[in-house]
Design a protein around this motif. Structure first.
Motif, PDB file in Angstrom:
ATOM      1  N   SER A   1      33.127  27.178  39.681  1.00 54.95           N
ATOM      2  CA  SER A   1      32.077  26.516  40.449  1.00 54.95           C
ATOM      3  C   SER A   1      31.829  25.122  39.874  1.00 54.95           C
ATOM      4  CB  SER A   1      30.789  27.338  40.391  1.00 54.95           C
ATOM      5  OG  SER A   1      30.274  27.360  39.063  1.00 54.95           O
TER       6      SER A   1
ATOM      7  N   GLU B   1      35.784  37.951  39.510  1.00 51.48           N
ATOM      8  CA  GLU B   1      34.678  38.917  39.536  1.00 51.48           C
ATOM      9  C   GLU B   1      35.162  40.304  39.114  1.00 51.48           C
ATOM     10  OE1 GLU B   1      31.579  38.346  39.889  1.00 51.48           O
ATOM     11  OE2 GLU B   1      31.221  36.681  41.278  1.00 51.48           O
TER      12      GLU B   1
ATOM     13  N   LYS C   1      34.345  32.072  39.571  1.00 53.39           N
ATOM     14  CA  LYS C   1      33.960  32.669  40.834  1.00 53.39           C
ATOM     15  C   LYS C   1      35.205  33.158  41.561  1.00 53.39           C
ATOM     16  CE  LYS C   1      29.530  31.629  40.557  1.00 53.39           C
ATOM     17  NZ  LYS C   1      28.460  32.666  40.525  1.00 53.39           N
ATOM     18  N   GLY C   2      34.983  33.967  42.596  1.00 51.25           N
ATOM     19  CA  GLY C   2      36.088  34.446  43.412  1.00 51.25           C
ATOM     20  C   GLY C   2      36.344  35.933  43.225  1.00 51.25           C
ATOM     21  N   GLU C   3      37.120  36.477  44.155  1.00 50.15           N
ATOM     22  CA  GLU C   3      37.415  37.910  44.138  1.00 50.15           C
ATOM     23  C   GLU C   3      38.044  38.353  42.832  1.00 50.15           C
ATOM     24  OE1 GLU C   3      40.240  41.388  44.991  1.00 50.15           O
ATOM     25  OE2 GLU C   3      40.648  39.343  44.322  1.00 50.15           O
TER      26      GLU C   3
ATOM     27  N   GLU D   1      31.340  27.833  36.246  1.00 50.39           N
ATOM     28  CA  GLU D   1      31.286  29.292  36.218  1.00 50.39           C
ATOM     29  C   GLU D   1      32.448  29.887  37.009  1.00 50.39           C
ATOM     30  OE1 GLU D   1      29.129  31.365  34.549  1.00 50.39           O
ATOM     31  OE2 GLU D   1      28.584  29.472  33.596  1.00 50.39           O
TER      32      GLU D   1
ATOM     33  N   TYR E   1      32.598  36.684  49.082  1.00 45.74           N
ATOM     34  CA  TYR E   1      33.807  35.871  49.190  1.00 45.74           C
ATOM     35  C   TYR E   1      34.636  36.194  50.435  1.00 45.74           C
ATOM     36  CZ  TYR E   1      32.486  35.141  44.339  1.00 45.74           C
ATOM     37  OH  TYR E   1      31.782  34.850  43.188  1.00 45.74           O
TER      38      TYR E   1
ATOM     39  N   TYR F   1      38.359  30.632  41.182  1.00 40.12           N
ATOM     40  CA  TYR F   1      38.047  29.214  41.012  1.00 40.12           C
ATOM     41  C   TYR F   1      36.865  29.068  40.066  1.00 40.12           C
ATOM     42  CZ  TYR F   1      34.358  30.193  44.494  1.00 40.12           C
ATOM     43  OH  TYR F   1      33.288  30.715  45.166  1.00 40.12           O
TER      44      TYR F   1
ATOM     45  N   ILE G   1      39.643  28.848  46.502  1.00 37.90           N
ATOM     46  CA  ILE G   1      38.573  29.641  47.101  1.00 37.90           C
ATOM     47  C   ILE G   1      39.152  30.457  48.252  1.00 37.90           C
ATOM     48  CG2 ILE G   1      36.360  29.500  48.317  1.00 37.90           C
ATOM     49  CD1 ILE G   1      35.890  26.809  46.925  1.00 37.90           C
ATOM     50  N   PRO G   2      38.871  31.760  48.379  1.00 41.91           N
ATOM     51  CA  PRO G   2      37.892  32.552  47.636  1.00 41.91           C
ATOM     52  C   PRO G   2      38.516  33.462  46.578  1.00 41.91           C
ATOM     53  CG  PRO G   2      38.458  33.704  49.635  1.00 41.91           C
ATOM     54  CD  PRO G   2      39.327  32.461  49.602  1.00 41.91           C
TER      55      PRO G   2
END
Length: 277
Positions: free
Chosen positions: A45, A56, A51-53, A49, A258, A43, A39-40
């Motif tokens: 969730s 995305e 997630k992260g810069e 799901e 993030y 990763y 993170i960030p």
């Protein structure tokens, strides 16, 4: 006969070489990304799901390329490049820093962000550590770094003794080592260290923190996506999309949750520049 067979073989080889990851992904609509559960940057969730810069931006880019079925795998950071080269996944979406050493092994997109360094320390920062210099000048101190991350090289190049540098498999192991007193500080990007500090009441981000300067140059990392050698067309397709996306209002809205934003934009810096020693 030998010449004919050779030519036939070369013709088959050429035909096979024309098929690449981009063609396959567009035909099937499928592609596999890898993250390091950091993170960030990238990763999964608690409900699995992505997630992260990096994920995305990758998912946004792949959708624009017509690729909707994306699997996201988790691996240790130090296994990202070996796993990519071995074909276990197609793209590294972990916010990996672009540097000449890595560029000798894989391809990189142009960067999507830039960020500086930070330390995680015990609460109240008992050793008053606010810079790499603070570690260097006290040979009794231990600095933790994650295996495969750039901080080992930063510490070594800055002149910190090798016996002061402790390599750990991941950041949770680093936090545990810090709390147990096996290390005095954990080094990483300021965003990662800040995020770790939020999750555990026993540790904190060292503030203020002096910019790391090596050979007269301020050290800022630039992160992007990693691709296998031979997947230039996939890398180029990413770059073409990123050129019109990074810095747009849509991009900023996507990454602000993030901790990224206009303050982390990479400017005009390219992967080619970052790959040059």
């Amino acid at each position: 006969m030998v010449r004919i067979l050779t030519l036939m073989f070369l013709g088959l080889f050429s035909a096979f070489s024309l098929a690449d990851t981009l063609d396959d992904a567009k035909a099937s609509g499928k592609l596999t990304l890898a993250v390091a559960n950091e993170i960030p940057y990238g990763y999964l969730s608690s409900d699995g799901e992505p997630k992260g810069e990096a994920p995305e931006i990758a998912l946004h880019t792949l959708k624009a390329l017509g690729i909707d079925d994306v699997e996201v795998l988790v691996t240790e950071f130090g296994s990202l490049i070996p796993g990519l080269k071995a074909g276990r996944f197609d793209v590294i979406a972990a916010g990996m820093y672009i540097n000449p050493k890595r560029c000798k092994q894989i391809l990189f997109s142009n960067p999507t962000y830039t960020i500086g360094e930070g330390f995680l320390v015990k609460n109240d920062n008992p050793q008053s550590l606010h810079s790499y210099e603070d570690v260097k000048k006290n040979g009794d101190l231990k600095l933790g770094v994650m295996a495969g991350a750039v901080e080992f090289g930063y510490a070594k190049d800055y002149g910190i003794a090798l016996d002061q540098i402790v390599t750990l498999p991941d950041y949770p192991s680093g936090v545990a080592a810090l709390k147990a007193g096996r290390i005095d500080a954990l080094a990483g990007t300021v965003l990662t260290m800040a995020e770790l500090g939020k999750k555990d009441d026993a540790v904190m981000l060292a503030q203020p923190f002096e910019d790391l300067v090596i050979d007269g140059k301020k050290v800022n990392g630039y992160g992007g996506f990693g691709f296998r050698p031979g997947d230039e067309r996939l890398r180029d397709a990413f770059n073409e999309h990123l050129a019109g996306f990074i810095g747009s209002d849509e991009h900023i809205a996507l990454v602000e949750p993030y901790g990224f934003g206009r303050h982390t934009l990479p400017g005009d810096v390219t992967a080619e520049q970052l790959c040059t020693p």
